[in-house]
Design a protein around this motif. Structure first.
Motif, PDB file in Angstrom:
ATOM      1  N   THR A 109       0.836  -1.198   0.000  1.00 58.88           N
ATOM      2  CA  THR A 109       0.000   0.000   0.000  1.00 58.88           C
ATOM      3  C   THR A 109       0.873   1.251   0.000  1.00 58.88           C
ATOM      4  N   ILE A 110       1.890   1.268   0.840  1.00 57.47           N
ATOM      5  CA  ILE A 110       2.757   2.441   0.942  1.00 57.47           C
ATOM      6  C   ILE A 110       3.541   2.633  -0.352  1.00 57.47           C
ATOM      7  N   HIS A 111       4.034   1.560  -0.922  1.00 52.81           N
ATOM      8  CA  HIS A 111       4.752   1.634  -2.198  1.00 52.81           C
ATOM      9  C   HIS A 111       3.862   2.282  -3.259  1.00 52.81           C
ATOM     10  N   THR A 112       2.617   1.839  -3.350  1.00 56.50           N
ATOM     11  CA  THR A 112       1.671   2.389  -4.312  1.00 56.50           C
ATOM     12  C   THR A 112       1.357   3.853  -4.000  1.00 56.50           C
ATOM     13  N   ALA A 113       1.204   4.169  -2.716  1.00 54.67           N
ATOM     14  CA  ALA A 113       0.894   5.547  -2.312  1.00 54.67           C
ATOM     15  C   ALA A 113       2.039   6.501  -2.656  1.00 54.67           C
ATOM     16  N   ILE A 114       3.260   6.062  -2.461  1.00 52.67           N
ATOM     17  CA  ILE A 114       4.406   6.913  -2.800  1.00 52.67           C
ATOM     18  C   ILE A 114       4.455   7.155  -4.304  1.00 52.67           C
ATOM     19  N   ASP A 115       4.198   6.124  -5.094  1.00 53.12           N
ATOM     20  CA  ASP A 115       4.124   6.302  -6.551  1.00 53.12           C
ATOM     21  C   ASP A 115       3.067   7.343  -6.917  1.00 53.12           C
ATOM     22  N   ALA A 116       1.897   7.240  -6.273  1.00 57.29           N
ATOM     23  CA  ALA A 116       0.809   8.185  -6.540  1.00 57.29           C
ATOM     24  C   ALA A 116       1.222   9.612  -6.156  1.00 57.29           C
ATOM     25  N   LEU A 117       1.859   9.760  -4.999  1.00 55.80           N
ATOM     26  CA  LEU A 117       2.314  11.092  -4.569  1.00 55.80           C
ATOM     27  C   LEU A 117       3.295  11.700  -5.562  1.00 55.80           C
ATOM     28  N   LEU A 118       4.205  10.883  -6.058  1.00 57.02           N
ATOM     29  CA  LEU A 118       5.213  11.394  -6.990  1.00 57.02           C
ATOM     30  C   LEU A 118       4.607  11.774  -8.335  1.00 57.02           C
ATOM     31  N   ASN A 119       3.432  11.250  -8.638  1.00 55.94           N
ATOM     32  CA  ASN A 119       2.721  11.682  -9.845  1.00 55.94           C
ATOM     33  C   ASN A 119       1.987  12.992  -9.627  1.00 55.94           C
ATOM     34  N   ILE A 120       1.767  13.354  -8.364  1.00 55.75           N
ATOM     35  CA  ILE A 120       1.088  14.604  -8.022  1.00 55.75           C
ATOM     36  C   ILE A 120       2.083  15.755  -7.929  1.00 55.75           C
ATOM     37  N   GLY A 121       3.260  15.474  -7.389  1.00 57.51           N
ATOM     38  CA  GLY A 121       4.249  16.530  -7.211  1.00 57.51           C
ATOM     39  C   GLY A 121       5.593  15.968  -6.822  1.00 57.51           C
ATOM     40  N   SER A 122       6.466  16.873  -6.399  1.00 59.83           N
ATOM     41  CA  SER A 122       7.838  16.503  -6.059  1.00 59.83           C
ATOM     42  C   SER A 122       8.165  16.977  -4.640  1.00 59.83           C
ATOM     43  N   PRO A 123       7.775  16.168  -3.633  1.00 61.44           N
ATOM     44  CA  PRO A 123       8.043  16.581  -2.259  1.00 61.44           C
ATOM     45  C   PRO A 123       9.532  16.559  -1.938  1.00 61.44           C
ATOM     46  N   ASP A 124       9.912  17.358  -0.952  1.00 64.23           N
ATOM     47  CA  ASP A 124      11.287  17.382  -0.473  1.00 64.23           C
ATOM     48  C   ASP A 124      11.597  16.093   0.289  1.00 64.23           C
ATOM     49  N   GLU A 125      10.612  15.644   1.085  1.00 70.07           N
ATOM     50  CA  GLU A 125      10.790  14.446   1.910  1.00 70.07           C
ATOM     51  C   GLU A 125       9.424  13.818   2.159  1.00 70.07           C
ATOM     52  N   VAL A 126       9.394  12.480   2.186  1.00 65.64           N
ATOM     53  CA  VAL A 126       8.183  11.757   2.558  1.00 65.64           C
ATOM     54  C   VAL A 126       8.509  10.917   3.787  1.00 65.64           C
ATOM     55  N   GLN A 127       7.780  11.190   4.868  1.00 63.23           N
ATOM     56  CA  GLN A 127       7.901  10.414   6.092  1.00 63.23           C
ATOM     57  C   GLN A 127       6.644   9.548   6.202  1.00 63.23           C
ATOM     58  N   LEU A 128       6.739   8.465   6.966  1.00 64.11           N
ATOM     59  CA  LEU A 128       5.616   7.539   7.067  1.00 64.11           C
ATOM     60  C   LEU A 128       5.187   7.355   8.509  1.00 64.11           C
ATOM     61  N   ALA A 129       3.886   7.540   8.742  1.00 62.48           N
ATOM     62  CA  ALA A 129       3.284   7.260  10.044  1.00 62.48           C
ATOM     63  C   ALA A 129       2.248   6.160   9.845  1.00 62.48           C
TER      64      ALA A 129
END
Length: 179
Positions: A109-129
Protein backbone atom coordinates in the motif's frame (compact mmCIF):
# COMPACT_ATOMS: atom_id res chain seq x y z
CA UNK A 1 -13.55 -14.08 18.48
CA UNK A 2 -11.71 -10.79 18.68
CA UNK A 3 -9.09 -9.94 21.27
CA UNK A 4 -9.05 -6.18 21.95
CA UNK A 5 -5.48 -4.98 22.54
CA UNK A 6 -6.00 -1.18 22.56
CA UNK A 7 -8.91 0.92 23.77
CA UNK A 8 -10.09 4.25 22.37
CA UNK A 9 -8.22 6.15 25.09
CA UNK A 10 -4.99 4.26 24.41
CA UNK A 11 -5.30 5.00 20.69
CA UNK A 12 -5.67 8.73 21.40
CA UNK A 13 -2.61 8.72 23.68
CA UNK A 14 -0.54 7.01 21.00
CA UNK A 15 -1.72 9.46 18.33
CA UNK A 16 -0.77 12.38 20.58
CA UNK A 17 2.67 10.80 21.09
CA UNK A 18 3.11 10.38 17.32
CA UNK A 19 2.13 14.05 16.80
CA UNK A 20 4.82 15.05 19.31
CA UNK A 21 7.38 12.94 17.49
CA UNK A 22 6.45 14.53 14.16
CA UNK A 23 6.87 18.01 15.65
CA UNK A 24 10.19 17.06 17.25
CA UNK A 25 11.64 15.44 14.11
CA UNK A 26 10.59 18.40 11.97
CA UNK A 27 11.67 21.14 14.38
CA UNK A 28 12.26 24.39 12.54
CA UNK A 29 9.85 23.72 9.67
CA UNK A 30 7.24 26.40 9.15
CA UNK A 31 4.81 24.01 7.43
CA UNK A 32 4.14 20.30 6.99
CA UNK A 33 1.68 18.25 4.92
CA UNK A 34 -0.19 15.38 6.54
CA UNK A 35 -1.76 13.09 3.92
CA UNK A 36 -3.91 10.15 4.95
CA UNK A 37 -4.48 7.10 2.79
CA UNK A 38 -8.20 6.49 2.28
CA UNK A 39 -10.04 5.27 4.51
CA UNK A 40 -8.76 5.00 8.07
CA UNK A 41 -5.51 6.81 7.29
CA UNK A 42 -7.55 9.93 6.58
CA UNK A 43 -9.18 9.84 10.02
CA UNK A 44 -5.77 9.36 11.64
CA UNK A 45 -4.28 12.20 9.56
CA UNK A 46 -7.05 14.55 10.71
CA UNK A 47 -6.42 13.67 14.35
CA UNK A 48 -2.66 14.11 13.93
CA UNK A 49 -3.27 17.50 12.30
CA UNK A 50 -5.39 18.54 15.28
CA UNK A 51 -2.73 17.44 17.78
CA UNK A 52 0.19 18.95 15.82
CA UNK A 53 -1.68 22.26 15.59
CA UNK A 54 -2.29 22.21 19.34
CA UNK A 55 1.39 21.75 20.26
CA UNK A 56 3.28 23.68 17.56
CA UNK A 57 3.20 26.80 15.41
CA UNK A 58 3.68 24.84 12.18
CA UNK A 59 1.13 25.43 9.45
CA UNK A 60 -0.39 22.01 8.77
CA UNK A 61 -1.93 21.11 5.42
CA UNK A 62 -4.12 18.02 5.45
CA UNK A 63 -5.16 15.89 2.51
CA UNK A 64 -6.33 12.45 1.50
CA UNK A 65 -4.92 10.02 -1.03
CA UNK A 66 -7.09 7.30 -2.58
CA UNK A 67 -5.00 4.57 -4.18
CA UNK A 68 -7.91 2.17 -4.70
CA UNK A 69 -7.61 2.16 -8.47
CA UNK A 70 -4.11 3.59 -8.79
CA UNK A 71 -2.24 1.60 -11.37
CA UNK A 72 -5.36 -0.50 -12.04
CA UNK A 73 -6.81 -1.40 -15.40
CA UNK A 74 -8.02 1.78 -17.12
CA UNK A 75 -11.34 0.03 -17.89
CA UNK A 76 -11.94 -0.17 -14.13
CA UNK A 77 -11.14 3.51 -13.70
CA UNK A 78 -13.69 4.42 -16.40
CA UNK A 79 -16.29 2.16 -14.78
CA UNK A 80 -15.75 3.32 -11.17
CA UNK A 81 -14.48 6.92 -11.29
CA UNK A 82 -16.21 7.88 -8.02
CA UNK A 83 -13.81 5.76 -5.99
CA UNK A 84 -11.08 8.38 -6.36
CA UNK A 85 -11.31 10.33 -3.11
CA UNK A 86 -7.91 12.02 -3.40
CA UNK A 87 -8.14 15.52 -1.97
CA UNK A 88 -4.81 17.34 -1.98
CA UNK A 89 -5.69 20.97 -2.64
CA UNK A 90 -2.19 22.31 -1.94
CA UNK A 91 1.16 21.95 -3.65
CA UNK A 92 3.36 19.16 -2.30
CA UNK A 93 6.38 20.40 -4.26
CA UNK A 94 9.42 20.93 -2.03
CA UNK A 95 7.35 20.12 1.10
CA UNK A 96 7.78 17.60 3.88
CA UNK A 97 4.97 15.07 3.65
CA UNK A 98 3.86 12.73 6.40
CA UNK A 99 1.97 9.90 4.72
CA UNK A 100 -0.46 8.27 7.18
CA UNK A 101 -1.91 4.75 7.05
CA UNK A 102 -3.59 2.56 9.61
CA UNK A 103 -1.63 -0.68 9.20
CA UNK A 104 1.80 -1.43 7.73
CA UNK A 105 2.13 -5.08 6.79
CA UNK A 106 3.65 -6.03 3.43
CA UNK A 107 4.46 -2.46 2.35
CA UNK A 108 2.49 -2.72 -0.92
CA UNK A 109 0.00 0.00 0.00
CA UNK A 110 2.76 2.44 0.94
CA UNK A 111 4.75 1.63 -2.20
CA UNK A 112 1.67 2.39 -4.31
CA UNK A 113 0.89 5.55 -2.31
CA UNK A 114 4.41 6.91 -2.80
CA UNK A 115 4.12 6.30 -6.55
CA UNK A 116 0.81 8.18 -6.54
CA UNK A 117 2.31 11.09 -4.57
CA UNK A 118 5.21 11.39 -6.99
CA UNK A 119 2.72 11.68 -9.84
CA UNK A 120 1.09 14.60 -8.02
CA UNK A 121 4.25 16.53 -7.21
CA UNK A 122 7.84 16.50 -6.06
CA UNK A 123 8.04 16.58 -2.26
CA UNK A 124 11.29 17.38 -0.47
CA UNK A 125 10.79 14.45 1.91
CA UNK A 126 8.18 11.76 2.56
CA UNK A 127 7.90 10.41 6.09
CA UNK A 128 5.62 7.54 7.07
CA UNK A 129 3.28 7.26 10.04
CA UNK A 130 1.51 3.93 10.46
CA UNK A 131 -0.55 3.29 13.54
CA UNK A 132 0.02 -0.49 13.55
CA UNK A 133 3.20 -2.15 12.31
CA UNK A 134 2.65 -5.88 11.71
CA UNK A 135 6.09 -6.68 10.27
CA UNK A 136 6.40 -9.29 7.47
CA UNK A 137 7.42 -6.92 4.67
CA UNK A 138 7.34 -7.73 0.98
CA UNK A 139 8.83 -4.31 0.17
CA UNK A 140 11.72 -2.67 2.09
CA UNK A 141 9.55 -0.04 3.79
CA UNK A 142 9.61 1.06 7.42
CA UNK A 143 7.61 3.64 9.35
CA UNK A 144 9.14 6.78 10.83
CA UNK A 145 6.31 6.89 13.39
CA UNK A 146 4.41 3.92 14.80
CA UNK A 147 1.64 3.69 17.36
CA UNK A 148 2.09 0.00 18.17
CA UNK A 149 4.03 -2.97 16.82
CA UNK A 150 1.90 -6.12 16.64
CA UNK A 151 3.84 -9.09 15.30
CA UNK A 152 1.28 -11.57 14.05
CA UNK A 153 0.97 -14.57 11.81
CA UNK A 154 -0.75 -14.71 8.45
CA UNK A 155 -3.52 -16.63 10.22
CA UNK A 156 -4.36 -13.58 12.30
CA UNK A 157 -6.07 -10.37 11.33
CA UNK A 158 -5.05 -7.15 13.09
CA UNK A 159 -7.66 -4.40 12.81
CA UNK A 160 -7.86 -0.73 13.76
CA UNK A 161 -11.41 0.51 14.16
CA UNK A 162 -12.03 4.25 14.28
CA UNK A 163 -15.22 5.77 15.59
CA UNK A 164 -15.87 7.92 12.48
CA UNK A 165 -16.03 4.84 10.23
CA UNK A 166 -16.71 1.85 12.47
CA UNK A 167 -18.73 3.30 15.34
CA UNK A 168 -16.02 2.38 17.84
CA UNK A 169 -12.30 2.95 18.30
CA UNK A 170 -10.11 0.00 19.23
CA UNK A 171 -7.39 -2.30 17.97
CA UNK A 172 -8.08 -6.00 17.96
CA UNK A 173 -6.68 -9.29 16.72
CA UNK A 174 -8.82 -12.15 15.46
CA UNK A 175 -8.10 -15.50 13.88
CA UNK A 176 -8.66 -15.73 10.13
CA UNK A 177 -10.72 -18.57 8.74
CA UNK A 178 -8.55 -21.06 6.91
CA UNK A 179 -9.55 -21.40 3.29
Amino acid sequence: MKNVILSSEEIEKKLFRIAGQIVEKNYGLKEICIIGIVRRGVVLAEKLTQYISSISDMKVYTGSLDITLYGADHNLIAKYPVLNNTNIDFSIDDKTIVLVDDILYTGKTIHTAIDALLNIGSPDEVQLACFIDRGRRTFPISADYTGIVVPSSGLERVVLHVDDIDGESCVFIEKRDRK
